[in-house]
Design a protein around this motif. Structure first.
Motif, mmCIF file in Angstrom:
data_model
loop_
_atom_site.group_PDB
_atom_site.id
_atom_site.type_symbol
_atom_site.label_atom_id
_atom_site.label_comp_id
_atom_site.label_asym_id
_atom_site.label_seq_id
_atom_site.Cartn_x
_atom_site.Cartn_y
_atom_site.Cartn_z
ATOM 1 N N SER A 184 -102.630 -66.470 21.123
ATOM 2 C CA SER A 184 -101.501 -67.112 20.154
ATOM 3 C C SER A 184 -100.563 -68.081 20.645
ATOM 4 N N ARG A 185 -99.898 -69.069 19.681
ATOM 5 C CA ARG A 185 -98.940 -69.770 20.014
ATOM 6 C C ARG A 185 -97.545 -69.267 19.439
ATOM 7 N N SER A 186 -97.705 -68.045 18.684
ATOM 8 C CA SER A 186 -96.596 -67.579 18.115
ATOM 9 C C SER A 186 -96.182 -66.106 18.743
ATOM 10 N N TRP A 187 -95.451 -65.330 18.216
ATOM 11 C CA TRP A 187 -95.004 -63.923 18.661
ATOM 12 C C TRP A 187 -95.810 -62.872 17.986
ATOM 13 N N TRP A 188 -96.885 -63.290 17.247
ATOM 14 C CA TRP A 188 -98.050 -62.629 16.416
ATOM 15 C C TRP A 188 -97.253 -62.416 14.974
ATOM 16 N N VAL A 189 -96.584 -63.529 14.587
ATOM 17 C CA VAL A 189 -95.878 -63.429 13.513
ATOM 18 C C VAL A 189 -96.408 -64.738 12.648
ATOM 19 N N ASP A 190 -96.126 -64.961 11.200
ATOM 20 C CA ASP A 190 -96.076 -65.994 10.479
ATOM 21 C C ASP A 190 -94.887 -66.888 10.815
ATOM 22 N N GLY A 191 -94.596 -67.351 12.071
ATOM 23 C CA GLY A 191 -93.537 -67.959 12.411
ATOM 24 C C GLY A 191 -93.424 -69.270 11.896
ATOM 25 N N TYR A 192 -92.403 -70.238 12.522
ATOM 26 C CA TYR A 192 -92.148 -71.529 11.993
ATOM 27 C C TYR A 192 -93.590 -72.338 12.343
ATOM 28 N N ASN A 193 -94.044 -72.045 13.503
ATOM 29 C CA ASN A 193 -94.873 -72.922 14.349
ATOM 30 C C ASN A 193 -96.400 -72.560 14.048
ATOM 31 N N GLU A 194 -96.594 -71.225 13.786
ATOM 32 C CA GLU A 194 -98.075 -70.882 13.610
ATOM 33 C C GLU A 194 -98.298 -69.706 12.775
ATOM 34 N N ALA A 195 -99.126 -69.599 11.835
ATOM 35 C CA ALA A 195 -99.525 -68.340 11.073
ATOM 36 C C ALA A 195 -100.196 -67.274 11.861
ATOM 37 N N ALA A 196 -99.678 -66.763 12.905
ATOM 38 C CA ALA A 196 -100.573 -65.992 13.821
ATOM 39 C C ALA A 196 -100.982 -64.591 13.136
ATOM 40 N N ARG A 197 -99.995 -64.050 12.546
ATOM 41 C CA ARG A 197 -100.269 -62.653 11.752
ATOM 42 C C ARG A 197 -101.341 -62.712 10.796
ATOM 43 N N SER A 198 -101.457 -63.779 9.854
ATOM 44 C CA SER A 198 -102.284 -64.073 8.891
ATOM 45 C C SER A 198 -103.861 -64.387 9.727
ATOM 46 N N ALA A 199 -103.591 -65.178 10.740
ATOM 47 C CA ALA A 199 -104.777 -65.399 11.445
ATOM 48 C C ALA A 199 -105.491 -64.275 12.030
ATOM 49 N N PHE A 200 -104.626 -63.392 12.795
ATOM 50 C CA PHE A 200 -105.114 -62.207 13.019
ATOM 51 C C PHE A 200 -105.859 -61.200 12.221
ATOM 52 N N PHE A 201 -105.211 -61.316 11.138
ATOM 53 C CA PHE A 201 -105.947 -60.371 10.028
ATOM 54 C C PHE A 201 -107.109 -60.891 9.277
ATOM 55 N N ASN A 202 -106.755 -62.156 9.059
ATOM 56 C CA ASN A 202 -107.748 -62.708 8.024
ATOM 57 C C ASN A 202 -108.878 -63.516 8.821
ATOM 58 N N ASP A 203 -108.695 -63.732 9.832
ATOM 59 C CA ASP A 203 -109.698 -64.667 10.691
ATOM 60 C C ASP A 203 -110.281 -63.849 11.781
ATOM 61 N N LEU A 204 -109.545 -63.399 12.787
ATOM 62 C CA LEU A 204 -109.977 -62.654 13.924
ATOM 63 C C LEU A 204 -110.773 -61.537 13.684
ATOM 64 N N LEU A 205 -110.096 -60.595 13.069
ATOM 65 C CA LEU A 205 -110.784 -59.286 12.958
ATOM 66 C C LEU A 205 -111.947 -59.496 12.305
ATOM 67 N N PRO A 206 -112.179 -60.228 11.070
ATOM 68 C CA PRO A 206 -113.507 -60.348 10.482
ATOM 69 C C PRO A 206 -114.576 -61.159 11.464
ATOM 70 N N HIS A 207 -114.280 -61.866 12.148
ATOM 71 C CA HIS A 207 -114.978 -62.810 13.116
ATOM 72 C C HIS A 207 -115.296 -61.681 14.343
#
Length: 294
Positions: free
Chosen positions: A95-118
């Motif tokens: 992740s490029r973020s702190w695992w949050v939907d921060g200013y630079n990357e939606a890391a939290r959303s990507a974790f739940f919506n993309d990574l887990l299903p993948h």
């Protein structure tokens, strides 16, 4: 065959397989990298799915850190061979973020919506709560704690090693204050954003879900929490770990453990605490009877 040769062959036979992978993330609009550890004799046709643990890296880290610096493969091999852990899949995302939907990357959303299903469609791992755990170090501990508090229905246990879960704000020397996840358009640290994304923002809703009502029923059982910290951490992690423990014990007094280690905010501390963290987590992961009613 000599003893040394036998030991070499045995250790090789028991070794899990580590590979670096990626997939396209619609949330991020770019490839999502991760490292995966598959246990020895991983079988896609096994009768029951494997438990899976997601291991999150720290600030400015990457998906290879837990392998190259954290000794995850060696630790997992040893604990599985000794019978302390069942054969388990470990996923170490980047992740490029702190695992949050921060200013630079939606890391939290990507974790739940993309990574887990993948992961759950690619590997033979369980999609149920009792087969899934999350852990991390420093900023990854911050992320793992946030994930478990926000979505307790997804995780059987959580471990936060030297978590950068600072309340009410990160110390002056914390990389959070210069990380693009928390820097606004003027390049200034956004204190309000930090408070909105920190674990303290999730506590009340989490408490309502895991606290029994007058009828004795509750929405879901608590997520047992393991915390560790070094006693000479330059970010005062021991203080914040103790504060986190006190806060969580008010909600789940029997489901929090804190271990303190000699050392600072270093891989030496995280490598030392990883076996204890995994042993703690697997008192709750892979235990379907504990969550059968939920």
């Amino acid at each position: 065959m000599g003893l040394l040769s036998w030991l070499i062959l045995s250790s090789h036979a028991l070794a899990g397989d580590v590979s670096h992978q990626h997939f396209f993330s619609p949330t991020l609009d770019h490839n999502y990298p991760y490292t995966v550890y598959l246990p020895d004799d991983y079988d896609t046709d096994a009768t029951t799915p494997y438990p899976v643990v997601y291991l999150l890296h720290g600030s400015f880290g990457n998906e290879r850190d837990w392998v190259t610096r954290g000794n995850l493969p060696q630790t997992a091999d040893r604990l599985i061979a000794a019978g302390h852990l069942p054969p388990t899949v470990f996923v170490m995302p980047g992740s490029r973020s702190w695992w949050v939907d921060g200013y630079n990357e939606a890391a939290r959303s990507a974790f739940f919506n993309d990574l887990l299903p993948h992961i759950e469609s690619t590997y033979h791992v369980g999609g149920e709560r009792h087969l899934r755990g999350v852990a991390g170090l420093s900023a990854g501990g911050y992320g793992a704690l946030n994930f478990a508090l926000e979505r307790p229905e997804l995780f059987a246990a959580v471990a936060a090693l030297s978590p950068a879960s600072y309340a009410p704000a990160p110390p002056a020397n914390s990389s959070a204050r210069r990380h693009p996840a928390f820097l606004d358009e003027q390049g200034q640290f956004d204190h309000e954003r930090w408070e909105a994304l920190n674990y303290t923002a999730h506590l009340e809703n989490y408490r309502l879900q895991v606290t029994p009502r007058t009828t004795g029923e509750r929405d879901i059982s608590p997520v047992p929490l393991y915390i560790s910290a070094g006693r000479s951490d330059v970010y005062d992690a021991e203080f914040h770990a103790r504060l986190l423990r006190q806060t969580m014990e008010r909600i789940q007094p029997d489901d929090v453990r804190l271990d303190l280690y000699p050392g600072g905010h270093t891989w030496r501390v995280w490598r030392a605490s990883l076996p204890a963290a995994l042993n703690f987590m697997f008192q709750h992961i892979d235990q379907p009877s504990a969550n059968a009613a939920e």
